[in-house]
Design a protein around this motif. Structure first.
Motif, short mmCIF file in Angstrom:
data_model
loop_
_atom_site.label_atom_id
_atom_site.label_comp_id
_atom_site.label_asym_id
_atom_site.label_seq_id
_atom_site.Cartn_x
_atom_site.Cartn_y
_atom_site.Cartn_z
N LEU A 132 66.17 5.86 107.58
CA LEU A 132 67.25 5.87 107.14
C LEU A 132 67.80 4.63 107.68
CD1 LEU A 132 68.76 9.27 107.77
CD2 LEU A 132 68.33 8.20 105.61
N GLU A 133 67.43 3.98 108.87
CA GLU A 133 68.11 2.94 109.49
C GLU A 133 67.30 1.73 108.79
OE1 GLU A 133 70.16 2.61 111.83
OE2 GLU A 133 70.40 4.43 112.95
N LEU A 134 66.22 1.86 108.28
CA LEU A 134 65.65 0.74 107.55
C LEU A 134 66.07 0.61 106.11
CD1 LEU A 134 62.20 1.28 109.10
CD2 LEU A 134 63.50 -0.40 109.65
N GLY A 135 66.84 1.62 105.64
CA GLY A 135 67.63 1.49 104.16
C GLY A 135 66.81 2.27 103.06
N PHE A 136 66.05 3.31 103.66
CA PHE A 136 65.22 4.13 102.79
C PHE A 136 66.13 5.54 102.73
CE2 PHE A 136 62.26 0.89 103.70
CZ PHE A 136 61.62 0.53 102.60
N GLY A 137 66.28 6.07 101.64
CA GLY A 137 66.81 7.29 101.49
C GLY A 137 66.16 8.48 101.88
N SER A 138 64.92 8.50 101.97
CA SER A 138 64.22 9.84 102.36
C SER A 138 62.76 9.20 102.92
CB SER A 138 63.73 10.64 101.25
OG SER A 138 62.92 9.90 100.29
N LEU A 139 62.16 10.07 103.53
CA LEU A 139 60.83 9.59 104.03
C LEU A 139 59.71 9.49 103.14
CD1 LEU A 139 58.77 9.55 106.62
CD2 LEU A 139 58.46 12.12 106.45
N PHE A 140 59.83 10.10 101.84
CA PHE A 140 59.03 9.99 100.78
C PHE A 140 59.13 8.28 100.22
CE2 PHE A 140 58.33 10.08 96.01
CZ PHE A 140 57.13 10.29 96.03
N ASP A 141 60.46 8.06 100.08
CA ASP A 141 60.67 6.48 99.32
C ASP A 141 60.26 5.67 100.43
OD1 ASP A 141 62.09 7.61 97.32
OD2 ASP A 141 64.04 7.11 97.95
#
Length: 304
Positions: free
Chosen positions: A43-52
C-alpha cells in the motif's frame, strides 16, 4: 559452463541440484511475500492489493501471483505445509484448488474449512495430477467439479465464453429467467446476464451503464452517496467522471495506484478535521488505500 560437454549422469545430477536450489529459493520467496502481506507494505508503494503488487510491481503473471498468494496464506495458517512445498511434495496448483474451495464454502455456506480438514485433503493429493486433484478436492468437500472458464475475443471484439455450471446452478439460472421473462423475453443466456449486470450496476452505483469499457470494476458503493452526511450525488457523478481509478500516489516514486477494485469516495481533508463535501476535497481511493489513509491519520500500523 558449456552443457554440451556434460554426460547424461552429470546433466541428471545438475538438474536435481538446481531443482533443489529452486525449491529453496521459492521457500524464501513465499516467506518474503508473507511478511509483505502481513505488513501491507504494498500500500505504501502505491499498489491497491498484494495481487496488484505482485503482477504490476514484481512482474508475475496473474496466475503465478495468485498461486503464490494462496501458498503464502496457507503457510500462515498451517506453518507445517512450508516443508511440503519446499520438498515439492505439495504443488501450487493443488494449494490453489483447496484454497479456492475453502473460499467458496465460506461464501456460500458460511462455514470455515479448518486447518485439519485442509491437511487431510492435502495428504490425499500427493503424487496426483491436476485433473485428479480437481476431482479429489471436489469429492472431499462435496463440491461440483467446475472446469475453468474459456474466453475468446472475436473479430468484432465480442467475447465468446465457455464455462461449466453445476446442475443446481443451471436450474437456478433457468428459474431466474422465468421470473424475469417479462423484462427479458429471449432465452439467450448472454442477454440475460447482460440485463442482470446492468440491473446490479444501477442498484449499487445509481448510474446507468453508458458504454463503459468496464461495467463491474469502477462502480462506487451506494454507501458513498447515502443521506446528507455524504457528498451530493452531482459531485459524486462529476468525480466519477474525472477519476475512474484510485488516485493514491506513492510519495517516493510518484507512482499512482490506478486500481479499480472497490473504489470509494474519500475526503482529502477528512471530515473530522474540518473537510467539506466540495468536489475539490474529494478523490477516489481503492479500499486498501482508503484504509491506509485512515490508519495514517490515526497512527495505526499494520502488525508484522
Amino acid at each position: 559452463m558449456n552443457l554440451k560437454f556434460l554426460s547424461e549422469i552429470e546433466l541428471d545430477e545438475r538438474i536435481k541440484t538446481l531443482a533443489q536450489r529452486e525449491r529453496h529459493l521459492l521457500h524464501e520467496v513465499l516467506l518474503t511475500i508473507k511478511e509483505i502481506d502481513s505488513r501491507k507494505t504494498y500500500l505504501e508503494l502505491g499498489f491497491g492489493s498484494l495481487f496488484d503488487y505482485l503482477v504490476k510491481g514484481i512482474g508475475y503473471s496473474e496466475g503465478s501471483a495468485q498461486r503464490r498468494i494462496d501458498a503464502t496464506r496457507l503457510i500462515r495458517e498451517i506453518p507445517a505445509v512450508a516443508d511440503k512445498i519446499q520438498s515439492g511434495e505439495l504443488k501450487f496448483n493443488q494449494i490453489s484448488l483447496v484454497q479456492r474451495a475453502a473460499r467458496e464454502i465460506l461464501k456460500n455456506q458460511s462455514v470455515k474449512v479448518t486447518a485439519e480438514q485442509k491437511l487431510q485433503v492435502f495428504e490425499d493429493l500427493c503424487g496426483k495430477s491436476h485433473s485428479e486433484s480437481q476431482f479429489k478436492v471436489a469429492a472431499f468437500f462435496e463440491l461440483p467439479v467446475v472446469q475453468s472458464a474459456q474466453q475468446k475475443v472475436q473479430a468484432d471484439e465480442s467475447v465468446r465464453v465457455e464455462f461449466t455450471l453445476s446442475k443446481e446452478a443451471f436450474e437456478k439460472i433457468k428459474y431466474a429467467q422465468e421470473l424475469l421473462s417479462h423484462a427479458v423475453t429471449t432465452q439467450d443466456l448472454g442477454q440475460f446476464l447482460a440485463y442482470l449486470s446492468e440491473k446490479v450496476i444501477r442498484q449499487k452505483t445509481g448510474f446507468k451503464n453508458q458504454n463503459r469499457k468496464s461495467s463491474t470494476s469502477d462502480g462506487i458503493s451506494t454507501a458513498t452517496v447515502a443521506a446528507r452526511k455524504t457528498p451530493a450525488l452531482k459531485n459524486v457523478k462529476q468525480l466519477r467522471h474525472q477519476q475512474q481509478c484510485c488516485q493514491y500516489i506513492d510519495p517516493d516514486t510518484g507512482r499512482r495506484c490506478e486500481s479499480k477494485w472497490l473504489p470509494q469516495v474519500d475526503h482529502k481533508q477528512s471530515r473530522w478535521a474540518g473537510g467539506n463535501h466540495q468536489l475539490e476535497n474529494l478523490q477516489i481511493l481503492c479500499a486498501g488505500h482508503n484504509r491506509l489513509k485512515y490508519r495514517k491519520e490515526n497512527g495505526v500500523k499494520y502488525s508484522s
